[in-house]
Design a protein around this motif. Structure first.
Motif, PDB file in Angstrom:
ATOM      1  N   LYS A   1       0.829  -1.200   0.000  1.00  9.02           N
ATOM      2  CA  LYS A   1       0.000   0.000   0.000  1.00  9.02           C
ATOM      3  C   LYS A   1       0.872   1.261   0.000  1.00  9.02           C
ATOM      4  CE  LYS A   1      -3.505  -2.774   0.535  1.00  9.02           C
ATOM      5  NZ  LYS A   1      -4.360  -3.100  -0.632  1.00  9.02           N
ATOM      6  N   ASN A   2       0.333   2.343  -0.514  1.00  4.24           N
ATOM      7  CA  ASN A   2       0.950   3.684  -0.456  1.00  4.24           C
ATOM      8  C   ASN A   2       2.220   3.812  -1.300  1.00  4.24           C
ATOM      9  OD1 ASN A   2      -1.023   4.492   1.450  1.00  4.24           O
ATOM     10  ND2 ASN A   2       0.187   3.621   3.113  1.00  4.24           N
ATOM     11  N   ILE A   3       3.154   2.889  -1.116  1.00  5.04           N
ATOM     12  CA  ILE A   3       4.459   3.002  -1.769  1.00  5.04           C
ATOM     13  C   ILE A   3       4.343   3.063  -3.293  1.00  5.04           C
ATOM     14  CG2 ILE A   3       6.672   1.817  -2.154  1.00  5.04           C
ATOM     15  CD1 ILE A   3       6.483   0.888   0.778  1.00  5.04           C
ATOM     16  N   PRO A   4       3.536   2.201  -3.939  1.00  9.65           N
ATOM     17  CA  PRO A   4       3.423   2.295  -5.405  1.00  9.65           C
ATOM     18  C   PRO A   4       2.973   3.678  -5.875  1.00  9.65           C
ATOM     19  CG  PRO A   4       2.503   0.226  -4.633  1.00  9.65           C
ATOM     20  CD  PRO A   4       2.787   1.039  -3.411  1.00  9.65           C
ATOM     21  N   ARG A   5       2.009   4.255  -5.170  1.00 11.66           N
ATOM     22  CA  ARG A   5       1.494   5.575  -5.578  1.00 11.66           C
ATOM     23  C   ARG A   5       2.556   6.654  -5.369  1.00 11.66           C
ATOM     24  NH1 ARG A   5      -3.832   7.482  -6.472  1.00 11.66           N
ATOM     25  NH2 ARG A   5      -3.544   9.322  -7.775  1.00 11.66           N
ATOM     26  N   ILE A   6       3.349   6.534  -4.330  1.00  8.62           N
ATOM     27  CA  ILE A   6       4.419   7.506  -4.097  1.00  8.62           C
ATOM     28  C   ILE A   6       5.432   7.459  -5.242  1.00  8.62           C
ATOM     29  CG2 ILE A   6       6.409   8.036  -2.617  1.00  8.62           C
ATOM     30  CD1 ILE A   6       4.628   7.219  -0.225  1.00  8.62           C
ATOM     31  N   ILE A   7       5.741   6.256  -5.723  1.00  5.73           N
ATOM     32  CA  ILE A   7       6.693   6.109  -6.829  1.00  5.73           C
ATOM     33  C   ILE A   7       6.146   6.739  -8.101  1.00  5.73           C
ATOM     34  CG2 ILE A   7       7.796   4.426  -8.363  1.00  5.73           C
ATOM     35  CD1 ILE A   7       8.062   2.571  -5.912  1.00  5.73           C
ATOM     36  N   THR A   8       4.894   6.439  -8.451  1.00  2.00           N
ATOM     37  CA  THR A   8       4.347   6.985  -9.696  1.00  2.00           C
ATOM     38  C   THR A   8       4.089   8.487  -9.601  1.00  2.00           C
ATOM     39  OG1 THR A   8       2.090   6.321  -9.044  1.00  2.00           O
ATOM     40  CG2 THR A   8       3.333   4.807 -10.468  1.00  2.00           C
ATOM     41  N   GLU A   9       3.755   8.982  -8.415  1.00  2.00           N
ATOM     42  CA  GLU A   9       3.571  10.427  -8.261  1.00  2.00           C
ATOM     43  C   GLU A   9       4.905  11.163  -8.309  1.00  2.00           C
ATOM     44  OE1 GLU A   9       0.993  12.317  -8.430  1.00  2.00           O
ATOM     45  OE2 GLU A   9      -0.343  10.600  -8.689  1.00  2.00           O
ATOM     46  N   HIS A  10       5.966  10.509  -7.870  1.00  2.00           N
ATOM     47  CA  HIS A  10       7.303  11.096  -8.027  1.00  2.00           C
ATOM     48  C   HIS A  10       7.617  11.246  -9.518  1.00  2.00           C
ATOM     49  CE1 HIS A  10      11.590  11.824  -7.578  1.00  2.00           C
ATOM     50  NE2 HIS A  10      11.827  10.803  -8.375  1.00  2.00           N
ATOM     51  N   ALA A  11       7.314  10.192 -10.284  1.00  2.00           N
ATOM     52  CA  ALA A  11       7.525  10.272 -11.733  1.00  2.00           C
ATOM     53  C   ALA A  11       6.625  11.345 -12.352  1.00  2.00           C
ATOM     54  CB  ALA A  11       7.246   8.917 -12.373  1.00  2.00           C
ATOM     55  N   HIS A  12       5.404  11.455 -11.841  1.00  2.00           N
ATOM     56  CA  HIS A  12       4.473  12.482 -12.314  1.00  2.00           C
ATOM     57  C   HIS A  12       5.071  13.876 -12.124  1.00  2.00           C
ATOM     58  CE1 HIS A  12       0.185  14.396 -11.767  1.00  2.00           C
ATOM     59  NE2 HIS A  12       0.775  14.799 -12.881  1.00  2.00           N
ATOM     60  N   SER A  13       5.658  14.109 -10.950  1.00  2.00           N
ATOM     61  CA  SER A  13       6.234  15.424 -10.661  1.00  2.00           C
ATOM     62  C   SER A  13       7.432  15.729 -11.556  1.00  2.00           C
ATOM     63  CB  SER A  13       6.645  15.519  -9.183  1.00  2.00           C
ATOM     64  OG  SER A  13       7.757  14.690  -8.912  1.00  2.00           O
ATOM     65  N   LYS A  14       8.144  14.687 -11.993  1.00  2.00           N
ATOM     66  CA  LYS A  14       9.328  14.883 -12.834  1.00  2.00           C
ATOM     67  C   LYS A  14       8.979  14.994 -14.317  1.00  2.00           C
ATOM     68  CE  LYS A  14      13.068  12.484 -12.201  1.00  2.00           C
ATOM     69  NZ  LYS A  14      14.093  13.523 -11.966  1.00  2.00           N
ATOM     70  N   THR A  15       7.935  14.309 -14.741  1.00  2.00           N
ATOM     71  CA  THR A  15       7.676  14.175 -16.171  1.00  2.00           C
ATOM     72  C   THR A  15       6.369  14.809 -16.639  1.00  2.00           C
ATOM     73  OG1 THR A  15       6.478  12.074 -15.940  1.00  2.00           O
ATOM     74  CG2 THR A  15       8.890  11.958 -16.138  1.00  2.00           C
ATOM     75  N   GLY A  16       5.447  15.072 -15.712  1.00  2.34           N
ATOM     76  CA  GLY A  16       4.130  15.548 -16.109  1.00  2.34           C
ATOM     77  C   GLY A  16       3.232  14.437 -16.610  1.00  2.34           C
ATOM     78  N   ILE A  17       3.645  13.191 -16.440  1.00  2.00           N
ATOM     79  CA  ILE A  17       2.884  12.022 -16.893  1.00  2.00           C
ATOM     80  C   ILE A  17       2.332  11.304 -15.666  1.00  2.00           C
ATOM     81  CG2 ILE A  17       2.985   9.809 -18.099  1.00  2.00           C
ATOM     82  CD1 ILE A  17       5.407  11.035 -19.670  1.00  2.00           C
TER      83      ILE A  17
END
Length: 277
Positions: free
Chosen positions: A140-156
């Motif tokens: 839980k939680n950790i997967p979303r933190i990883i993808t939101e980190h990528a979101h903040s870097k890439t806009g995706i």
């Protein structure tokens, strides 16, 4: 300052100690990505033994992260760690296929290394693939933190629970949103500004399929919006730029806006055209 407020803040900090820090999670993810792809690494591996040692070290880092994840306890942590690291060869193979899809789909790409080093689409997909595997294992939680980190870097923005097939290509990518219950087939290509979203955002629909299904060999051009859990884009279809879809289209379709020039006195509007091959 009220004592009740101070106590509330204090209690929230005590609860925080049970949750892995974002910095620890992102550090684990970036180091793992650096092992899989030397383009992300700060140093070259000198031997196979060193690769094995670093992977063992990463298992311990994952253990430290999961130890502070209140969603996992006891032997379950070790089972998750073993299953995740056993999945790395499969994940690596999928990412290689994604790289190949981006290389084949972008005439500007000079080689695979350029894609790995500089394409935001690859970083977002890599984040999603690793996060999705963790989500499948019940983390839980950790997967979303990883993808939101990528979101903040890439806009995706790719939700870790989305299901995405092999040879996925994101071209440019900024502004892409892929919702939680989206299903994407193989050999799909998506351009910047595409939204695969939901028609409804009611909380009661949280467990319902809210996002569309995109079948194999579909291309979706910039700015297109496709909404709804029952909306299906048939295989071998092309969705043109800025198209807004809330209904399914059959296989081998071409969907685009028909734009007409007219003055304000004319009672005409632009329309969406669907053609089948």
């Amino acid at each position: 300052m009220k004592e009740s407020f101070i106590k509330k803040i204090y209690d929230s900090h005590q609860e925080y100690t049970k949750i892995p820090t974002k910095a620890a999670i992102i550090s684990f993810f970036n180091e793992l990505l650096g092992v899989l792809f030397p383009d992300f690494s700060s140093h070259r591996m000198e031997s196979e033994k060193q690769v094995e040692q670093i992977l063992t070290s990463l298992q311990q880092k994952m253990r430290d992260v999961l130890l502070r994840n209140i969603a996992l306890e006891g032997e379950t942590q070790e089972e998750v760690i073993e299953a995740f690291f056993d999945s790395l060869p499969t994940l690596y193979n999928r990412l290689e296929k994604d790289i190949e899809a981006m290389y084949a789909g972008d005439p500007a790409a000079t080689d695979h290394s350029e894609i790995i080093r500089s394409y935001p689409g690859f970083y977002a997909i890599a984040s999603y693939r690793l996060a999705h595997e963790l989500a499948l294992l019940g983390v839980k939680n950790i997967p979303r933190i990883i993808t939101e980190h990528a979101h903040s870097k890439t806009g995706i923005d790719i939700h870790p629970n989305a299901i995405i097939g092999e040879y996925f290509c994101i071209d440019h990518g900024t502004g892409i949103v892929i919702g939680e219950t989206t299903i994407i087939g193989k050999h799909v290509k998506i351009y910047q500004g595409v939204t695969l979203g939901a028609l409804s955002v009611d909380k009661k629909d949280a467990k319902v399929k809210r996002h569309p299904t995109i079948e194999d060999h579909v291309v979706i051009y910039a700015g297109a919006t496709i909404l709804g859990g029952k909306t299906r884009i048939g295989k071998n279809s092309t969705v043109g730029g800025n198209v807004w879809l809330t209904k399914s289209i059959p296989a081998n379709s071409r969907v685009y806006y028909k734009v007409s020039l007219h003055d304000e006195s004319e009672d005409k509007s632009e329309m969406i055209v669907v053609k089948q091959a």
